[in-house]
Scaffold this active site. Structure first.
Site, PDB file in Angstrom:
ATOM      1  N   CYS A   1       0.821  -1.229   0.000  1.00 30.09           N
ATOM      2  CA  CYS A   1       0.000   0.000   0.000  1.00 30.09           C
ATOM      3  C   CYS A   1       0.848   1.270   0.000  1.00 30.09           C
ATOM      4  CB  CYS A   1      -0.928   0.011   1.199  1.00 30.09           C
ATOM      5  SG  CYS A   1      -1.931  -1.461   1.329  1.00 30.09           S
TER       6      CYS A   1
ATOM      7  N   HIS B   1      -3.474   7.156   3.026  1.00 29.35           N
ATOM      8  CA  HIS B   1      -3.885   5.848   2.526  1.00 29.35           C
ATOM      9  C   HIS B   1      -5.266   5.540   3.107  1.00 29.35           C
ATOM     10  CE1 HIS B   1      -4.033   1.818   1.294  1.00 29.35           C
ATOM     11  NE2 HIS B   1      -3.753   1.284   2.464  1.00 29.35           N
TER      12      HIS B   1
ATOM     13  N   ASN C   1     -10.246  -0.091   0.557  1.00 26.38           N
ATOM     14  CA  ASN C   1      -8.792   0.036   0.483  1.00 26.38           C
ATOM     15  C   ASN C   1      -8.321  -0.506  -0.875  1.00 26.38           C
ATOM     16  OD1 ASN C   1      -6.028  -0.389   0.748  1.00 26.38           O
ATOM     17  ND2 ASN C   1      -6.151  -1.206   2.823  1.00 26.38           N
TER      18      ASN C   1
HETATM   19  O1  UT7 Z   1      -3.542  -1.236   3.733  1.00 30.61           O
HETATM   20  C1  UT7 Z   1      -3.193  -1.811   4.958  1.00 30.61           C
HETATM   21  C2  UT7 Z   1      -4.062  -2.967   5.220  1.00 30.61           C
HETATM   22  N1  UT7 Z   1      -4.832  -3.144   6.345  1.00 30.61           N
HETATM   23  C3  UT7 Z   1      -5.304  -2.306   7.294  1.00 30.61           C
HETATM   24  O2  UT7 Z   1      -5.045  -1.177   7.377  1.00 30.61           O
HETATM   25  C4  UT7 Z   1      -6.224  -2.933   8.272  1.00 30.61           C
HETATM   26  C5  UT7 Z   1      -5.987  -2.489   9.687  1.00 30.61           C
HETATM   27  N2  UT7 Z   1      -6.935  -3.103  10.567  1.00 30.61           N
HETATM   28  C6  UT7 Z   1      -8.254  -2.800  10.579  1.00 30.61           C
HETATM   29  O3  UT7 Z   1      -8.724  -1.964   9.854  1.00 30.61           O
HETATM   30  C7  UT7 Z   1      -9.126  -3.472  11.623  1.00 30.61           C
HETATM   31  O4  UT7 Z   1      -8.310  -4.194  12.504  1.00 30.61           O
HETATM   32  C8  UT7 Z   1     -10.208  -4.429  11.008  1.00 30.61           C
HETATM   33  C9  UT7 Z   1     -11.252  -3.605  10.268  1.00 30.61           C
HETATM   34  C10 UT7 Z   1      -9.561  -5.408  10.041  1.00 30.61           C
HETATM   35  C11 UT7 Z   1     -10.906  -5.201  12.107  1.00 30.61           C
HETATM   36  O5  UT7 Z   1     -11.532  -4.300  13.001  1.00 30.61           O
HETATM   37  P1  UT7 Z   1     -11.397  -4.490  14.571  1.00 30.61           P
HETATM   38  O6  UT7 Z   1     -12.184  -3.432  15.190  1.00 30.61           O
HETATM   39  O7  UT7 Z   1      -9.913  -4.547  14.863  1.00 30.61           O
HETATM   40  O8  UT7 Z   1     -12.109  -5.862  14.799  1.00 30.61           O
HETATM   41  P2  UT7 Z   1     -11.523  -7.224  15.395  1.00 30.61           P
HETATM   42  O9  UT7 Z   1     -10.617  -7.872  14.383  1.00 30.61           O
HETATM   43  O10 UT7 Z   1     -10.973  -6.958  16.768  1.00 30.61           O
HETATM   44  O11 UT7 Z   1     -12.846  -8.065  15.504  1.00 30.61           O
HETATM   45  C12 UT7 Z   1     -13.906  -7.726  16.392  1.00 30.61           C
HETATM   46  C13 UT7 Z   1     -15.032  -8.712  16.195  1.00 30.61           C
HETATM   47  C14 UT7 Z   1     -14.577 -10.174  16.230  1.00 30.61           C
HETATM   48  O12 UT7 Z   1     -15.590 -10.913  16.877  1.00 30.61           O
HETATM   49  P3  UT7 Z   1     -15.428 -11.347  18.419  1.00 30.61           P
HETATM   50  O13 UT7 Z   1     -14.166 -12.162  18.453  1.00 30.61           O
HETATM   51  O14 UT7 Z   1     -15.320 -10.070  19.184  1.00 30.61           O
HETATM   52  O15 UT7 Z   1     -16.677 -12.123  18.658  1.00 30.61           O
HETATM   53  C15 UT7 Z   1     -14.513 -10.565  14.779  1.00 30.61           C
HETATM   54  O16 UT7 Z   1     -14.713 -11.949  14.579  1.00 30.61           O
HETATM   55  O17 UT7 Z   1     -15.634  -8.534  14.912  1.00 30.61           O
HETATM   56  C16 UT7 Z   1     -15.674  -9.778  14.215  1.00 30.61           C
HETATM   57  N3  UT7 Z   1     -15.536  -9.517  12.787  1.00 30.61           N
HETATM   58  C17 UT7 Z   1     -16.590  -9.259  11.993  1.00 30.61           C
HETATM   59  N4  UT7 Z   1     -17.911  -9.199  12.243  1.00 30.61           N
HETATM   60  C18 UT7 Z   1     -18.736  -8.900  11.207  1.00 30.61           C
HETATM   61  C19 UT7 Z   1     -14.405  -9.455  12.032  1.00 30.61           C
HETATM   62  N5  UT7 Z   1     -14.710  -9.161  10.756  1.00 30.61           N
HETATM   63  C20 UT7 Z   1     -16.065  -9.039  10.711  1.00 30.61           C
HETATM   64  C21 UT7 Z   1     -16.970  -8.740   9.675  1.00 30.61           C
HETATM   65  N6  UT7 Z   1     -18.265  -8.675   9.965  1.00 30.61           N
HETATM   66  N7  UT7 Z   1     -16.568  -8.488   8.400  1.00 30.61           N
END
Ligand code: UT7
Length: 328
Positions: free
Chosen positions: A114, A253, A283
């Site tokens: 990225c 980004h 993204n």
């Molecule tokens: O270009 C560079 C590339 N990447 C990035 O910049 C990504 C950086 N990271 C992020 O943007 C965030 O970490 C994410 C958007 C990927 C995830 O958000 P988060 O607030 O960190 O969520 P999490 O991974 O801590 O997940 C929270 C909950 C989990 O459930 P439990 O364990 O709390 O029951 C996940 O299983 O949300 C769940 N979850 C979802 N639920 C519905 C994860 N993905 C999804 C989804 N829909 N798509």
């Protein structure tokens, strides 16, 4: 007088097909509400079955060359920043060259995930300011939908396809005032595609284990991103001999609205000076910054003489920022 490199034309292209959060709800266990509140994304574009990264890159390139009032024969070098090349080789830059008939250009792809577009303009700056080349086309282009695992809701909802391009050349006022790049290969496991390269070539097992798709440790990347967006921005603002008050506009980004807002807050920059279009596109990796730059320019958000910070981060890990004083 020493040659100064700047952006002399900008263009972009996104594919027509729109995939909304509601469309994703139908194929995986997710919701529009979760995606909107956790990421800010509402919809993304994806290529159709006959389109590849080079097709998007070609259209963005032609738009940028036109904007610069140049022709493809004026281009000396084409750099395509991408993690989704049409093929492992030849480079996507060579495919774009053939499409646009830029017969005099040297071509290569650049892979810094990225951060690729910031790496690309940094390379272009060196060629122009050393008087080796006059006009360099820098393209960030991705067809990320081709490497998404639609069985992995933690990544499939985030990414989209598109391309943005700039023509860089000598400028009499403004230009790329500073760039700052960095990498940390110890973060290689945070964001990658495990198979398809020389370490794990394609095999029945690699396909069965879904190793040709993006894998990401979202929380680790999130924490890294907020810190590095601030650090890289501050570093390049300082090396341009400017202060944060001198910055007219930030083009970050477009990974996650929460990362962008946290970074703006740390930089003490109000959100009305920050461009956001991730709600429409998600993204787009190397394409995010140049597409945002093109849209911000067309919407009149940036004007000649403005100091703009471009800043990104991604797989590698890599990061980069640049201060550009707008010259067109
Ligand atoms: O270009 C560079 C590339 N990447 C990035 O910049 C990504 C950086 N990271 C992020 O943007 C965030 O970490 C994410 C958007 C990927 C995830 O958000 P988060 O607030 O960190 O969520 P999490 O991974 O801590 O997940 C929270 C909950 C989990 O459930 P439990 O364990 O709390 O029951 C996940 O299983 O949300 C769940 N979850 C979802 N639920 C519905 C994860 N993905 C999804 C989804 N829909 N798509």
């Amino acid at each position: 007088m020493n040659t100064k490199a700047g952006i002399v034309g900008v263009g972009s292209y996104v594919p027509k097909n729109i995939i909304s959060n509601f469309d994703l709800e139908k194929i995986m266990d997710t919701s529009d509400e979760w995606i909107k509140t956790r990421t800010g994304i509402r919809e993304r574009r994806i290529v159709d079955e006959n389109e590849a990264t080079s097709d998007l890159a070609t259209k963005a390139a032609l738009n940028a060359i036109k904007d610069a009032n140049l022709t493809p024969e004026d281009i000396d070098l084409i750099i395509v920043a991408t993690i989704t090349p049409d093929m492992i080789f030849p480079s996507t830059a060579c495919l774009v060259q053939a499409n646009i008939k830029a017969t005099k250009a040297a071509c290569f792809d650049l892979e810094a995930a990225c951060s690729g577009f910031i790496y690309g303009i940094t390379v272009a700056k060196q060629f122009i300011e050393s008087d080796a080349y006059k006009h360099v086309l820098v393209i960030g282009a991705e067809a990320l939908s081709r490497i998404l695992d639609y069985e992995d809701r933690s990544t499939a909802i985030l990414f989209g396809d598109g391309a943005g391009a700039v023509v860089m050349g000598p400028v009499s006022e403004g230009g790329v005032l500073s760039t700052s790049l960095g990498s940390d290969g110890n973060g290689k496991d945070y964001l990658n595609i495990p198979a398809g390269g020389s370490k794990t070539p394609a095999s029945e097992d690699s396909i069965k284990n879904r190793l040709h798709f993006i894998k990401m440790a979202g929380n680790d990347v999130f924490k890294f991103a907020v810190r590095i967006m601030q650090d890289a921005s501050v570093e390049c603002i300082e090396s341009a001999n400017l202060e944060i008050q001198d910055i007219d506009y930030l083009i970050p980004h477009q990974a996650n609205i929460r990362i962008i807002e946290a970074s703006a807050k740390r930089l003490k920059l109000s959100m009305d000076k920050v461009y956001v279009n991730l709600d429409k596109y998600g993204n787009m990796s190397a394409a995010s910054i140049p597409v945002a730059l093109d849209e911000a320019y067309r919407e009149g958000k940036i004007k000649k003489g403005d100091n703009i910070v471009l800043v990104g981060f991604g797989g590698g890990l890599t990061w980069g920022a640049s201060v550009v004083r707008w010259s067109i």
